[in-house]
Design a protein around this motif. Structure first.
Motif, PDB file in Angstrom:
ATOM      1  N   VAL A 208       0.849  -1.205   0.000  1.00  0.00           N
ATOM      2  CA  VAL A 208       0.000   0.000   0.000  1.00  0.00           C
ATOM      3  C   VAL A 208       0.881   1.249   0.000  1.00  0.00           C
ATOM      4  O   VAL A 208       0.634   2.208  -0.735  1.00  0.00           O
ATOM      5  N   ASN A 209       1.947   1.247   0.791  1.00  0.00           N
ATOM      6  CA  ASN A 209       2.873   2.388   0.785  1.00  0.00           C
ATOM      7  C   ASN A 209       3.472   2.584  -0.597  1.00  0.00           C
ATOM      8  O   ASN A 209       3.542   3.709  -1.101  1.00  0.00           O
ATOM      9  N   ALA A 210       3.927   1.468  -1.212  1.00  0.00           N
ATOM     10  CA  ALA A 210       4.567   1.567  -2.525  1.00  0.00           C
ATOM     11  C   ALA A 210       3.594   2.196  -3.531  1.00  0.00           C
ATOM     12  O   ALA A 210       3.984   3.027  -4.349  1.00  0.00           O
TER      13      ALA A 210
ATOM     14  N   GLY B 245       2.626   2.442  10.449  1.00  0.00           N
ATOM     15  CA  GLY B 245       2.641   1.179   9.700  1.00  0.00           C
ATOM     16  C   GLY B 245       4.011   0.527   9.611  1.00  0.00           C
ATOM     17  O   GLY B 245       4.155  -0.663   9.922  1.00  0.00           O
ATOM     18  N   LEU B 246       5.020   1.281   9.203  1.00  0.00           N
ATOM     19  CA  LEU B 246       6.356   0.688   9.035  1.00  0.00           C
ATOM     20  C   LEU B 246       6.955   0.256  10.366  1.00  0.00           C
ATOM     21  O   LEU B 246       7.659  -0.754  10.429  1.00  0.00           O
ATOM     22  N   SER B 247       6.688   1.016  11.417  1.00  0.00           N
ATOM     23  CA  SER B 247       7.248   0.646  12.733  1.00  0.00           C
ATOM     24  C   SER B 247       6.627  -0.677  13.201  1.00  0.00           C
ATOM     25  O   SER B 247       7.302  -1.523  13.793  1.00  0.00           O
TER      26      SER B 247
ATOM     27  N   ASN C 122       0.919   4.149  -2.669  1.00  0.00           N
ATOM     28  CA  ASN C 122       0.633   5.519  -2.224  1.00  0.00           C
ATOM     29  C   ASN C 122       1.735   6.507  -2.559  1.00  0.00           C
ATOM     30  O   ASN C 122       1.474   7.659  -2.846  1.00  0.00           O
ATOM     31  N   TYR C 123       2.986   6.031  -2.467  1.00  0.00           N
ATOM     32  CA  TYR C 123       4.099   6.961  -2.656  1.00  0.00           C
ATOM     33  C   TYR C 123       4.684   6.883  -4.063  1.00  0.00           C
ATOM     34  O   TYR C 123       5.836   7.219  -4.277  1.00  0.00           O
ATOM     35  N   SER C 124       3.850   6.393  -5.016  1.00  0.00           N
ATOM     36  CA  SER C 124       4.290   6.358  -6.412  1.00  0.00           C
ATOM     37  C   SER C 124       3.408   7.289  -7.238  1.00  0.00           C
ATOM     38  O   SER C 124       2.199   7.378  -7.005  1.00  0.00           O
TER      39      SER C 124
ATOM     40  N   GLU D 286       9.240  -3.305  -4.332  1.00  0.00           N
ATOM     41  CA  GLU D 286      10.001  -2.229  -4.967  1.00  0.00           C
ATOM     42  C   GLU D 286       9.058  -1.293  -5.716  1.00  0.00           C
ATOM     43  O   GLU D 286       8.087  -1.748  -6.314  1.00  0.00           O
ATOM     44  N   ASP D 287       9.342  -0.007  -5.646  1.00  0.00           N
ATOM     45  CA  ASP D 287       8.506   0.926  -6.415  1.00  0.00           C
ATOM     46  C   ASP D 287       9.366   1.905  -7.185  1.00  0.00           C
ATOM     47  O   ASP D 287      10.574   2.005  -6.954  1.00  0.00           O
ATOM     48  N   THR D 288       8.717   2.594  -8.116  1.00  0.00           N
ATOM     49  CA  THR D 288       9.437   3.609  -8.900  1.00  0.00           C
ATOM     50  C   THR D 288       8.945   4.996  -8.476  1.00  0.00           C
ATOM     51  O   THR D 288       8.818   5.897  -9.290  1.00  0.00           O
TER      52      THR D 288
HETATM   53  P1  ADP Z   1       2.338   6.220   6.857  1.00  0.00           P
HETATM   54  O1  ADP Z   1       1.043   5.858   7.511  1.00  0.00           O
HETATM   55  O2  ADP Z   1       2.678   7.676   6.996  1.00  0.00           O
HETATM   56  O3  ADP Z   1       2.471   5.726   5.444  1.00  0.00           O
HETATM   57  P2  ADP Z   1       4.475   4.365   7.500  1.00  0.00           P
HETATM   58  O4  ADP Z   1       5.038   4.018   8.844  1.00  0.00           O
HETATM   59  O5  ADP Z   1       3.914   3.255   6.690  1.00  0.00           O
HETATM   60  O6  ADP Z   1       3.414   5.484   7.785  1.00  0.00           O
HETATM   61  O7  ADP Z   1       5.611   5.077   6.675  1.00  0.00           O
HETATM   62  C1  ADP Z   1       6.407   6.073   7.297  1.00  0.00           C
HETATM   63  C2  ADP Z   1       6.873   7.099   6.272  1.00  0.00           C
HETATM   64  O8  ADP Z   1       7.856   6.497   5.405  1.00  0.00           O
HETATM   65  C3  ADP Z   1       5.767   7.590   5.357  1.00  0.00           C
HETATM   66  O9  ADP Z   1       5.087   8.679   5.926  1.00  0.00           O
HETATM   67  C4  ADP Z   1       6.542   7.994   4.123  1.00  0.00           C
HETATM   68  O10 ADP Z   1       7.035   9.312   4.277  1.00  0.00           O
HETATM   69  C5  ADP Z   1       7.736   7.043   4.105  1.00  0.00           C
HETATM   70  N1  ADP Z   1       7.531   5.916   3.161  1.00  0.00           N
HETATM   71  C6  ADP Z   1       7.097   4.671   3.474  1.00  0.00           C
HETATM   72  N2  ADP Z   1       7.075   3.881   2.373  1.00  0.00           N
HETATM   73  C7  ADP Z   1       7.497   4.641   1.343  1.00  0.00           C
HETATM   74  C8  ADP Z   1       7.707   4.416  -0.065  1.00  0.00           C
HETATM   75  N3  ADP Z   1       7.471   3.213  -0.618  1.00  0.00           N
HETATM   76  N4  ADP Z   1       8.166   5.458  -0.809  1.00  0.00           N
HETATM   77  C9  ADP Z   1       8.435   6.658  -0.255  1.00  0.00           C
HETATM   78  N5  ADP Z   1       8.261   6.935   1.051  1.00  0.00           N
HETATM   79  C10 ADP Z   1       7.793   5.955   1.842  1.00  0.00           C
END
Ligand code: ADP
Length: 310
Positions: free
Chosen positions: A205-207, A267-269, A209-211, A234-236
């Protein structure tokens, strides 16, 4: 004089002497003395100490001496500070959707004819609050060490295939290509399927969202030995600046961005800790402008019967 030596104050001798005499007088009269202060270890490093001095009496009640116990409370203090920060962050994070909720309710009252639009936004805000509360609960459980894993042998490939298929419509909606390069051999891991799905869903979902539009998200197995495998998401996308990369696994950390992608920074933590609980490791590589790569290294199970995820 022992107390004097242990306190290792930077004050001059006379001040120290007066201080210790004061402490001893206090202990003799009241039986007890307690203080918290910064002290130095033999190697010169500082630590937070709790110093407790207690009067010890002989059987006939006469003073036998005093006992001083010095305890390193650096970790307790750091944990207390972490907890206080967590509560402050959590309250702040919850305040934003609650404010949105109140604003929308106000708009609903003054513009009832736009009910459908208001309801759609109220739904969205409610969903965001549920996600946030779930994440906060997970974080709190992780910090208290009370998450229990329901481990079963799983083929991680089947699990990834399912997640990727589930996220496909969201990727399409954003004109992003989402691909899973499925290896021919199954990848058997002793894991909690739900928790592992949570980890990979978060990364995918992050990949997405941040693409940007036309971006590509690829999930693949990078390397594999008899003991472990590395699964990569992996994302671009726009990538993560090098100065922020070391902090992305910390709770509530978000890279400041102009696009205002809303997230809690939890999420990442949570993903990081869940992978660690499975005996693995989550790491990230990123280059500004070319994209990011999240690598999940997991120990592989000595194969027995495989249970497909439900
Ligand atoms: P969030 O709910 O903000 O997405 P996460 O803990 O999942 O929280 O991610 C922490 C931060 O790491 C995000 O706010 C974003 O700035 C950065 N991040 C995470 N994944 C990516 C990604 N694939 N590409 C760019 N930035 C990312």
């Amino acid at each position: 004089m022992r107390v004097l030596e242990l306190l290792q104050s930077n004050q001059d001798g006379q001040d120290q002497l007066e201080q210790v005499e004061g402490v001893i007088r206090h202990v003799v009269e009241r039986g007890f003395w307690q203080i918290e202060r910064v002290m130095r270890r033999k190697d010169g490093s500082k630590f937070d100490a709790s110093v407790i001095t207690t009067r010890v009496d002989k059987a006939d009640g006469e003073l036998a001496g005093v006992v001083t116990v010095i305890r390193d409370i650096s970790r307790e203090k750091a944990l207390a500070e972490q907890r206080a920060r967590f509560v402050a962050h959590a309250s702040h994070e919850l305040r934003t959707p609650i404010t949105n909720l109140m604003t929308r309710l106000h708009l609903f009252r003054i513009r009832p004819e736009r009910a459908q639009e208001h309801l759609a936004i109220l739904d969205e805000v409610a969903e965001r609050m549920i996600r946030l509360v779930d994440d906060l609960l997970d974080r709190s459980r992780l910090e208290r060490g009370i998450i229990t894993l329901r481990r079963q042998q799983q083929n991680i490939c089947s699990l990834l295939d399912k997640i990727v298929r589930h996220q496909q419509s969201e990727a399409e909606r954003r004109s992003i290509s989402l691909r899973f390069d499925c290896p021919s051999e199954p990848l058997i891991v002793e894991c909690d399927g739900e928790r592992m799905s949570q980890v990979f869903t978060n990364l995918i979902v992050n990949a997405i969202n941040y693409s940007p539009e036309q971006g590509q998200v690829t999930v693949y197995v990078r390397s594999r030995t008899a003991q472990s495998a590395e699964i990569v998401v992996e994302d671009t996308g726009h990538g993560i600046p090098a100065e922020h990369l070391p902090y992305i696994f910390q709770p509530f950390f978000r890279v400041p961005n102009e696009n205002e992608i809303k997230g809690s920074g939890l999420g990442l933590s949570i993903a990081y800790e869940l992978v660690a609980l499975h005996g693995g490791e989550l790491t990230a590589e990123s280059e500004m402008g070319s994209g990011s790569r999240f690598i999940v290294r997991l120990p592989l199970a000595a194969q027995t019967e495989t249970q497909e995820p439900t």
